[in-house]
Design a protein around this motif. Sequence first.
Motif, PDB file in Angstrom:
ATOM      1  N   ILE A 158       0.880  -1.168   0.000  1.00 42.86           N
ATOM      2  CA  ILE A 158       0.000   0.000   0.000  1.00 42.86           C
ATOM      3  C   ILE A 158       0.915   1.215   0.000  1.00 42.86           C
ATOM      4  O   ILE A 158       1.729   1.386   0.913  1.00 42.86           O
ATOM      5  N   ILE A 159       0.773   2.043  -1.037  1.00 43.11           N
ATOM      6  CA  ILE A 159       1.687   3.177  -1.211  1.00 43.11           C
ATOM      7  C   ILE A 159       0.858   4.447  -1.410  1.00 43.11           C
ATOM      8  O   ILE A 159       0.137   4.575  -2.400  1.00 43.11           O
ATOM      9  N   PRO A 160       0.955   5.398  -0.462  1.00 41.08           N
ATOM     10  CA  PRO A 160       0.231   6.656  -0.645  1.00 41.08           C
ATOM     11  C   PRO A 160       0.874   7.466  -1.770  1.00 41.08           C
ATOM     12  O   PRO A 160       2.097   7.476  -1.912  1.00 41.08           O
ATOM     13  N   ARG A 161       0.044   8.114  -2.560  1.00 40.41           N
ATOM     14  CA  ARG A 161       0.534   8.867  -3.713  1.00 40.41           C
ATOM     15  C   ARG A 161       0.062  10.312  -3.656  1.00 40.41           C
ATOM     16  O   ARG A 161      -0.978  10.623  -3.088  1.00 40.41           O
ATOM     17  N   ARG A 162       0.854  11.178  -4.262  1.00 37.30           N
ATOM     18  CA  ARG A 162       0.525  12.597  -4.376  1.00 37.30           C
ATOM     19  C   ARG A 162       0.785  13.032  -5.811  1.00 37.30           C
ATOM     20  O   ARG A 162       1.632  12.456  -6.498  1.00 37.30           O
ATOM     21  N   LYS A 163       0.109  14.070  -6.222  1.00 34.49           N
ATOM     22  CA  LYS A 163       0.305  14.614  -7.561  1.00 34.49           C
ATOM     23  C   LYS A 163       1.778  14.976  -7.752  1.00 34.49           C
ATOM     24  O   LYS A 163       2.381  15.635  -6.908  1.00 34.49           O
ATOM     25  N   GLY A 164       2.363  14.482  -8.829  1.00 40.04           N
ATOM     26  CA  GLY A 164       3.739  14.826  -9.165  1.00 40.04           C
ATOM     27  C   GLY A 164       4.805  14.033  -8.423  1.00 40.04           C
ATOM     28  O   GLY A 164       5.991  14.330  -8.566  1.00 40.04           O
ATOM     29  N   ASP A 165       4.426  13.017  -7.621  1.00 41.98           N
ATOM     30  CA  ASP A 165       5.455  12.277  -6.883  1.00 41.98           C
ATOM     31  C   ASP A 165       6.356  11.465  -7.816  1.00 41.98           C
ATOM     32  O   ASP A 165       7.494  11.171  -7.482  1.00 41.98           O
ATOM     33  N   TYR A 166       5.858  11.119  -8.981  1.00 46.38           N
ATOM     34  CA  TYR A 166       6.651  10.476 -10.034  1.00 46.38           C
ATOM     35  C   TYR A 166       6.363  11.208 -11.333  1.00 46.38           C
ATOM     36  O   TYR A 166       5.201  11.424 -11.677  1.00 46.38           O
ATOM     37  N   ALA A 167       7.404  11.585 -12.069  1.00 45.87           N
ATOM     38  CA  ALA A 167       7.208  12.272 -13.349  1.00 45.87           C
ATOM     39  C   ALA A 167       6.410  11.383 -14.299  1.00 45.87           C
ATOM     40  O   ALA A 167       5.477  11.834 -14.962  1.00 45.87           O
ATOM     41  N   ASN A 168       6.775  10.109 -14.362  1.00 44.84           N
ATOM     42  CA  ASN A 168       6.030   9.107 -15.125  1.00 44.84           C
ATOM     43  C   ASN A 168       5.400   8.188 -14.090  1.00 44.84           C
ATOM     44  O   ASN A 168       6.101   7.470 -13.387  1.00 44.84           O
ATOM     45  N   ASN A 169       4.092   8.185 -14.010  1.00 41.89           N
ATOM     46  CA  ASN A 169       3.372   7.469 -12.958  1.00 41.89           C
ATOM     47  C   ASN A 169       3.800   6.004 -12.819  1.00 41.89           C
ATOM     48  O   ASN A 169       3.920   5.500 -11.704  1.00 41.89           O
ATOM     49  N   ASP A 170       4.047   5.321 -13.923  1.00 43.90           N
ATOM     50  CA  ASP A 170       4.385   3.900 -13.857  1.00 43.90           C
ATOM     51  C   ASP A 170       5.815   3.630 -13.399  1.00 43.90           C
ATOM     52  O   ASP A 170       6.173   2.473 -13.172  1.00 43.90           O
ATOM     53  N   ASP A 171       6.623   4.654 -13.222  1.00 42.62           N
ATOM     54  CA  ASP A 171       7.987   4.444 -12.712  1.00 42.62           C
ATOM     55  C   ASP A 171       7.982   3.850 -11.303  1.00 42.62           C
ATOM     56  O   ASP A 171       8.976   3.264 -10.875  1.00 42.62           O
ATOM     57  N   ILE A 172       6.877   3.985 -10.603  1.00 40.31           N
ATOM     58  CA  ILE A 172       6.791   3.412  -9.256  1.00 40.31           C
ATOM     59  C   ILE A 172       6.999   1.900  -9.305  1.00 40.31           C
ATOM     60  O   ILE A 172       7.566   1.313  -8.393  1.00 40.31           O
ATOM     61  N   TYR A 173       6.593   1.273 -10.400  1.00 40.44           N
ATOM     62  CA  TYR A 173       6.740  -0.185 -10.506  1.00 40.44           C
ATOM     63  C   TYR A 173       8.198  -0.590 -10.674  1.00 40.44           C
ATOM     64  O   TYR A 173       8.606  -1.653 -10.206  1.00 40.44           O
ATOM     65  N   GLU A 174       8.995   0.264 -11.287  1.00 37.51           N
ATOM     66  CA  GLU A 174      10.436   0.008 -11.353  1.00 37.51           C
ATOM     67  C   GLU A 174      11.036   0.064  -9.950  1.00 37.51           C
ATOM     68  O   GLU A 174      11.901  -0.731  -9.608  1.00 37.51           O
ATOM     69  N   ASP A 175      10.570   0.995  -9.140  1.00 43.50           N
ATOM     70  CA  ASP A 175      11.074   1.104  -7.767  1.00 43.50           C
ATOM     71  C   ASP A 175      10.665  -0.090  -6.912  1.00 43.50           C
ATOM     72  O   ASP A 175      11.360  -0.436  -5.960  1.00 43.50           O
ATOM     73  N   LEU A 176       9.540  -0.711  -7.247  1.00 41.85           N
ATOM     74  CA  LEU A 176       9.111  -1.902  -6.507  1.00 41.85           C
ATOM     75  C   LEU A 176       9.914  -3.139  -6.901  1.00 41.85           C
ATOM     76  O   LEU A 176       9.973  -4.101  -6.150  1.00 41.85           O
ATOM     77  N   ASP A 177      10.527  -3.128  -8.067  1.00 39.95           N
ATOM     78  CA  ASP A 177      11.208  -4.301  -8.604  1.00 39.95           C
ATOM     79  C   ASP A 177      12.641  -4.372  -8.108  1.00 39.95           C
ATOM     80  O   ASP A 177      13.517  -3.686  -8.603  1.00 39.95           O
ATOM     81  N   GLN A 178      12.896  -5.222  -7.116  1.00 43.50           N
ATOM     82  CA  GLN A 178      14.240  -5.353  -6.547  1.00 43.50           C
ATOM     83  C   GLN A 178      15.244  -5.878  -7.552  1.00 43.50           C
ATOM     84  O   GLN A 178      16.433  -5.676  -7.405  1.00 43.50           O
ATOM     85  N   ARG A 179      14.777  -6.566  -8.580  1.00 49.13           N
ATOM     86  CA  ARG A 179      15.702  -7.144  -9.552  1.00 49.13           C
ATOM     87  C   ARG A 179      16.331  -6.070 -10.433  1.00 49.13           C
ATOM     88  O   ARG A 179      17.295  -6.321 -11.121  1.00 49.13           O
ATOM     89  N   ASN A 180      15.777  -4.864 -10.401  1.00 46.05           N
ATOM     90  CA  ASN A 180      16.257  -3.774 -11.233  1.00 46.05           C
ATOM     91  C   ASN A 180      17.491  -3.147 -10.573  1.00 46.05           C
ATOM     92  O   ASN A 180      17.471  -2.021 -10.118  1.00 46.05           O
ATOM     93  N   LYS A 181      18.587  -3.895 -10.517  1.00 46.61           N
ATOM     94  CA  LYS A 181      19.765  -3.508  -9.737  1.00 46.61           C
ATOM     95  C   LYS A 181      20.533  -2.324 -10.327  1.00 46.61           C
ATOM     96  O   LYS A 181      21.264  -1.656  -9.626  1.00 46.61           O
ATOM     97  N   HIS A 182      20.380  -2.057 -11.612  1.00 44.59           N
ATOM     98  CA  HIS A 182      21.112  -0.928 -12.194  1.00 44.59           C
ATOM     99  C   HIS A 182      20.514   0.410 -11.773  1.00 44.59           C
ATOM    100  O   HIS A 182      21.157   1.430 -11.840  1.00 44.59           O
ATOM    101  N   LYS A 183      19.282   0.388 -11.294  1.00 45.60           N
ATOM    102  CA  LYS A 183      18.603   1.616 -10.890  1.00 45.60           C
ATOM    103  C   LYS A 183      18.844   1.862  -9.403  1.00 45.60           C
ATOM    104  O   LYS A 183      18.733   0.958  -8.595  1.00 45.60           O
ATOM    105  N   LYS A 184      19.142   3.058  -9.060  1.00 43.44           N
ATOM    106  CA  LYS A 184      19.346   3.392  -7.648  1.00 43.44           C
ATOM    107  C   LYS A 184      17.979   3.691  -7.030  1.00 43.44           C
ATOM    108  O   LYS A 184      17.551   4.824  -6.925  1.00 43.44           O
TER     109      LYS A 184
END
Length: 154
Positions: free
Chosen positions: A98-124
């Motif tokens: 459960i993740i609270p969201r606010r307008k503008g918290d991500y420039a591209n709304n779906d980028d949040i799913y990249e942050d959830l993906d631990q396998r995406n090791k190249h991304k900080k």
Amino acid sequence: MFKFGPNLIPETQIFYKSTYCFGLVNLKPIVAGHVLVVSKRLVTRFNDLTAEEAVDMMLSTKKISAIIEKQYQGSSLTFAMQDGPEAGQTVPHVHMHIIPRRKGDYANNDDIYEDLDQRNKHKKGPDNEERTPRSAAEMKEEADFLRVFFNNDE
């Protein structure tokens, strides 16, 4: 102590309990207020839950999310369940983010799913090994804050 996959979760990090699930604060939250709803029975996949467990998890998610959105000044919510390793599940135990969201918290709304993906090791991102986990004291403080909003009489 509760089990979350192979991890033992101390009572101090639990803020909500129902018959079949519990709410816990996140070790590496993406944003403030990012919490998890976890089945008490250790099962890997959503369809491994009984009907009663699935209903309880969804009703608990509804109850917890209302408090999270209000207390963390969200205007929307993201719910995420990564059901299996190919879906990005890294802890082999059914759980809902459960993740609270606010307008503008991500420039591209779906980028949040990249942050959830631990396998995406190249991304900080929040789950990257470079991200420092919160301390037990920080997690206890947040769980104590949230616990007052729930009647935890299972």
